[in-house]
Scaffold this motif. Structure first.
Motif, PDB file in Angstrom:
ATOM      1  N   ASP A  33     -19.259 -11.258 -24.606  1.00  0.00           N
ATOM      2  CA  ASP A  33     -20.651 -11.476 -24.201  1.00  0.00           C
ATOM      3  C   ASP A  33     -21.529 -11.181 -25.418  1.00  0.00           C
ATOM      4  O   ASP A  33     -21.883 -10.031 -25.687  1.00  0.00           O
ATOM      5  CB  ASP A  33     -20.995 -10.557 -23.028  1.00  0.00           C
ATOM      6  CG  ASP A  33     -22.430 -10.736 -22.550  1.00  0.00           C
ATOM      7  OD1 ASP A  33     -23.195 -11.479 -23.197  1.00  0.00           O
ATOM      8  OD2 ASP A  33     -22.787 -10.106 -21.532  1.00  0.00           O
ATOM      9  N   LEU A  34     -21.861 -12.222 -26.156  1.00  0.00           N
ATOM     10  CA  LEU A  34     -22.594 -12.050 -27.413  1.00  0.00           C
ATOM     11  C   LEU A  34     -24.000 -11.498 -27.181  1.00  0.00           C
ATOM     12  O   LEU A  34     -24.484 -10.660 -27.952  1.00  0.00           O
ATOM     13  CB  LEU A  34     -22.671 -13.387 -28.153  1.00  0.00           C
ATOM     14  CG  LEU A  34     -21.324 -14.011 -28.547  1.00  0.00           C
ATOM     15  CD1 LEU A  34     -21.554 -15.341 -29.262  1.00  0.00           C
ATOM     16  CD2 LEU A  34     -20.519 -13.067 -29.425  1.00  0.00           C
ATOM     17  N   LYS A  35     -24.652 -11.951 -26.127  1.00  0.00           N
ATOM     18  CA  LYS A  35     -26.013 -11.493 -25.847  1.00  0.00           C
ATOM     19  C   LYS A  35     -26.035  -9.993 -25.579  1.00  0.00           C
ATOM     20  O   LYS A  35     -26.850  -9.254 -26.144  1.00  0.00           O
ATOM     21  CB  LYS A  35     -26.577 -12.254 -24.645  1.00  0.00           C
ATOM     22  CG  LYS A  35     -27.987 -11.837 -24.263  1.00  0.00           C
ATOM     23  CD  LYS A  35     -28.483 -12.625 -23.056  1.00  0.00           C
ATOM     24  CE  LYS A  35     -29.866 -12.155 -22.630  1.00  0.00           C
ATOM     25  NZ  LYS A  35     -30.345 -12.898 -21.423  1.00  0.00           N
ATOM     26  N   SER A  36     -25.119  -9.525 -24.730  1.00  0.00           N
ATOM     27  CA  SER A  36     -25.072  -8.093 -24.425  1.00  0.00           C
ATOM     28  C   SER A  36     -24.635  -7.287 -25.643  1.00  0.00           C
ATOM     29  O   SER A  36     -25.109  -6.169 -25.868  1.00  0.00           O
ATOM     30  CB  SER A  36     -24.119  -7.833 -23.256  1.00  0.00           C
ATOM     31  OG  SER A  36     -24.612  -8.413 -22.068  1.00  0.00           O
ATOM     32  N   GLY A  37     -23.723  -7.862 -26.427  1.00  0.00           N
ATOM     33  CA  GLY A  37     -23.278  -7.177 -27.637  1.00  0.00           C
ATOM     34  C   GLY A  37     -24.409  -6.991 -28.629  1.00  0.00           C
ATOM     35  O   GLY A  37     -24.562  -5.917 -29.229  1.00  0.00           O
ATOM     36  N   ALA A  38     -25.224  -8.032 -28.791  1.00  0.00           N
ATOM     37  CA  ALA A  38     -26.366  -7.936 -29.698  1.00  0.00           C
ATOM     38  C   ALA A  38     -27.351  -6.880 -29.210  1.00  0.00           C
ATOM     39  O   ALA A  38     -27.898  -6.098 -30.000  1.00  0.00           O
ATOM     40  CB  ALA A  38     -27.053  -9.295 -29.804  1.00  0.00           C
ATOM     41  N   HIS A  39     -27.560  -6.839 -27.895  1.00  0.00           N
ATOM     42  CA  HIS A  39     -28.470  -5.842 -27.323  1.00  0.00           C
ATOM     43  C   HIS A  39     -27.918  -4.428 -27.501  1.00  0.00           C
ATOM     44  O   HIS A  39     -28.655  -3.504 -27.881  1.00  0.00           O
ATOM     45  CB  HIS A  39     -28.676  -6.143 -25.839  1.00  0.00           C
ATOM     46  CG  HIS A  39     -29.485  -5.113 -25.116  1.00  0.00           C
ATOM     47  ND1 HIS A  39     -30.830  -4.922 -25.344  1.00  0.00           N
ATOM     48  CD2 HIS A  39     -29.123  -4.198 -24.173  1.00  0.00           C
ATOM     49  CE1 HIS A  39     -31.273  -3.940 -24.577  1.00  0.00           C
ATOM     50  NE2 HIS A  39     -30.261  -3.479 -23.859  1.00  0.00           N
ATOM     51  N   LEU A  40     -26.620  -4.270 -27.262  1.00  0.00           N
ATOM     52  CA  LEU A  40     -25.998  -2.946 -27.339  1.00  0.00           C
ATOM     53  C   LEU A  40     -26.062  -2.367 -28.748  1.00  0.00           C
ATOM     54  O   LEU A  40     -26.337  -1.176 -28.935  1.00  0.00           O
ATOM     55  CB  LEU A  40     -24.542  -3.038 -26.875  1.00  0.00           C
ATOM     56  CG  LEU A  40     -23.754  -1.732 -26.819  1.00  0.00           C
ATOM     57  CD1 LEU A  40     -24.332  -0.798 -25.765  1.00  0.00           C
ATOM     58  CD2 LEU A  40     -22.285  -2.010 -26.516  1.00  0.00           C
ATOM     59  N   TYR A  41     -25.828  -3.215 -29.743  1.00  0.00           N
ATOM     60  CA  TYR A  41     -25.771  -2.733 -31.125  1.00  0.00           C
ATOM     61  C   TYR A  41     -27.069  -2.972 -31.900  1.00  0.00           C
ATOM     62  O   TYR A  41     -27.144  -2.655 -33.093  1.00  0.00           O
ATOM     63  CB  TYR A  41     -24.612  -3.408 -31.860  1.00  0.00           C
ATOM     64  CG  TYR A  41     -23.248  -2.957 -31.390  1.00  0.00           C
ATOM     65  CD1 TYR A  41     -22.723  -1.738 -31.797  1.00  0.00           C
ATOM     66  CD2 TYR A  41     -22.492  -3.752 -30.539  1.00  0.00           C
ATOM     67  CE1 TYR A  41     -21.470  -1.319 -31.375  1.00  0.00           C
ATOM     68  CE2 TYR A  41     -21.236  -3.345 -30.100  1.00  0.00           C
ATOM     69  CZ  TYR A  41     -20.730  -2.129 -30.519  1.00  0.00           C
ATOM     70  OH  TYR A  41     -19.486  -1.719 -30.089  1.00  0.00           O
TER      71      TYR A  41
ATOM     72  N   LEU B 280     -14.808  -2.939 -22.664  1.00  0.00           N
ATOM     73  CA  LEU B 280     -14.737  -3.684 -21.406  1.00  0.00           C
ATOM     74  C   LEU B 280     -16.062  -4.301 -20.949  1.00  0.00           C
ATOM     75  O   LEU B 280     -16.072  -5.447 -20.476  1.00  0.00           O
ATOM     76  CB  LEU B 280     -14.163  -2.787 -20.303  1.00  0.00           C
ATOM     77  CG  LEU B 280     -12.717  -2.318 -20.523  1.00  0.00           C
ATOM     78  CD1 LEU B 280     -12.245  -1.505 -19.333  1.00  0.00           C
ATOM     79  CD2 LEU B 280     -11.786  -3.492 -20.772  1.00  0.00           C
ATOM     80  N   PRO B 281     -17.205  -3.610 -21.043  1.00  0.00           N
ATOM     81  CA  PRO B 281     -18.443  -4.226 -20.542  1.00  0.00           C
ATOM     82  C   PRO B 281     -18.864  -5.485 -21.289  1.00  0.00           C
ATOM     83  O   PRO B 281     -19.703  -6.241 -20.793  1.00  0.00           O
ATOM     84  CB  PRO B 281     -19.484  -3.112 -20.730  1.00  0.00           C
ATOM     85  CG  PRO B 281     -18.696  -1.848 -20.787  1.00  0.00           C
ATOM     86  CD  PRO B 281     -17.416  -2.214 -21.463  1.00  0.00           C
ATOM     87  N   LEU B 282     -18.286  -5.712 -22.471  1.00  0.00           N
ATOM     88  CA  LEU B 282     -18.666  -6.882 -23.262  1.00  0.00           C
ATOM     89  C   LEU B 282     -17.737  -8.071 -23.034  1.00  0.00           C
ATOM     90  O   LEU B 282     -17.781  -9.043 -23.786  1.00  0.00           O
ATOM     91  CB  LEU B 282     -18.706  -6.522 -24.753  1.00  0.00           C
ATOM     92  CG  LEU B 282     -19.763  -5.493 -25.158  1.00  0.00           C
ATOM     93  CD1 LEU B 282     -19.788  -5.312 -26.669  1.00  0.00           C
ATOM     94  CD2 LEU B 282     -21.141  -5.896 -24.649  1.00  0.00           C
ATOM     95  N   HIS B 283     -16.909  -7.992 -22.006  1.00  0.00           N
ATOM     96  CA  HIS B 283     -16.054  -9.122 -21.656  1.00  0.00           C
ATOM     97  C   HIS B 283     -16.747  -9.948 -20.575  1.00  0.00           C
ATOM     98  O   HIS B 283     -16.918  -9.502 -19.445  1.00  0.00           O
ATOM     99  CB  HIS B 283     -14.693  -8.633 -21.152  1.00  0.00           C
ATOM    100  CG  HIS B 283     -13.783  -8.193 -22.246  1.00  0.00           C
ATOM    101  ND1 HIS B 283     -12.804  -9.002 -22.774  1.00  0.00           N
ATOM    102  CD2 HIS B 283     -13.720  -7.029 -22.935  1.00  0.00           C
ATOM    103  CE1 HIS B 283     -12.163  -8.358 -23.730  1.00  0.00           C
ATOM    104  NE2 HIS B 283     -12.701  -7.155 -23.851  1.00  0.00           N
TER     105      HIS B 283
END
Length: 273
Positions: free
Chosen positions: A15-23, A51-54
């Protein structure tokens, strides 16, 4: 063996969008995945994302009802959003309470489903209740690794010892079943990018079928079915797959791999010339 049974598997992307937000990343879309992989390697020494980024792109299952009738199905991003895939899968548990069977489901599939369902604001008490709503689930629920409602074959076959975990592909091959047939999860991004939905669902369904066949062998080992019951289930599975064109390759490979062990040679009895 307690019926109905639901054997399932999921396929995911990052999940690229969530990954960008997380980092806190502000990068072009094409650079995000590489950046997330680099960060993950720094964190854990591996590429496998937390796991949450899958993001789920497919859930496949094999439903075996109380009469032994089988139904192979897939919910994928071809026709559904991730939230819709989850809703369709989770709604099964609102109506029925099957024995859930997976390979590594307690460490990957179910936690990913949990995180992604929460991300989309979904509710799934029938799957995640541990006795707060239905007191009977204190003693047999889908989360407890020592209960029987969810059988994670990778876990139980390792006798709940992580040092003994095996890959689905290896376990299937050793038992005379097709395994992944030279394909792996690394192809999932390519399938989705190129909209090769049949390849995606066939791959996911193949994992489900391998898991089902191993579950039958596990049930035989445990004495939950007899040797004759096992033979009948195998023949019923073959008969069902003969009517599933998308699994012709799985069936053809199974015919070959069944010859690798003495026990599985009987799966496809040779016909006289």
């Amino acid at each position: 063996m307690r019926l109905p049974v639901l054997v399932f598997d999921i396929e995911t992307l990052t999940d690229l969008k969530s990954g960008a937000h997380l980092y806190g990343l502000d990068l072009p879309q094409e650079d995000l995945e590489q950046a997330l992989v680099k960060l993950r390697r720094q964190e854990s020494g591996m590429d496998f994302q937390r796991l949450p980024l899958h993001e789920i792109v497919c859930i496949s299952g094999l439903w075996i009802d109380e009469n032994g009738a089988m139904k192979l199905f897939s919910f994928s991003r071809e026709h559904h959003s991730e939230a819709e895939i989850l809703q369709k899968f989770l709604s099964i548990f609102d109506k029925r309470h099957p024995t859930l069977v997976s390979w590594n489901g307690s460490q990957f599939d179910i936690p990913v489903i949990l995180f992604r369902a929460m991300y989309h604001g979904l509710s799934a008490p029938s799957l995640f209740d541990q006795g707060e709503i239905d007191t009977q689930k204190r003693y047999n629920n889908y989360q407890n690794r020592y209960h029987n409602r969810h059988v994670d074959l990778m876990d139980v076959m390792a006798m709940f010892n992580g040092r003994h975990f095996q890959k689905l592909d290896d376990a299937a091959h050793l038992l005379g079943y097709p395994g992944k047939r030279g394909v792996s999860g690394y192809f999932i991004p390519e399938y989705v990018k190129n909209q090769q939905w049949l390849k995606l669902t066939s791959y996911c369904e193949g994992d489900v079928l391998n898991t089902w066949l191993i579950y039958l062998r596990w049930s035989l080992l445990k004495g939950q079915i007899s040797r004759e019951d096992h033979r009948l289930w195998i023949q019923a599975s073959i008969h069902y797959l003969q009517g599933q064109p998308q699994q012709k390759e799985f069936l053809d490979v199974w015919r070959e791999t069944s010859q690798q062990t003495e026990f599985t040679r009987a799966d496809f009895p040779s016909t006289p010339d």
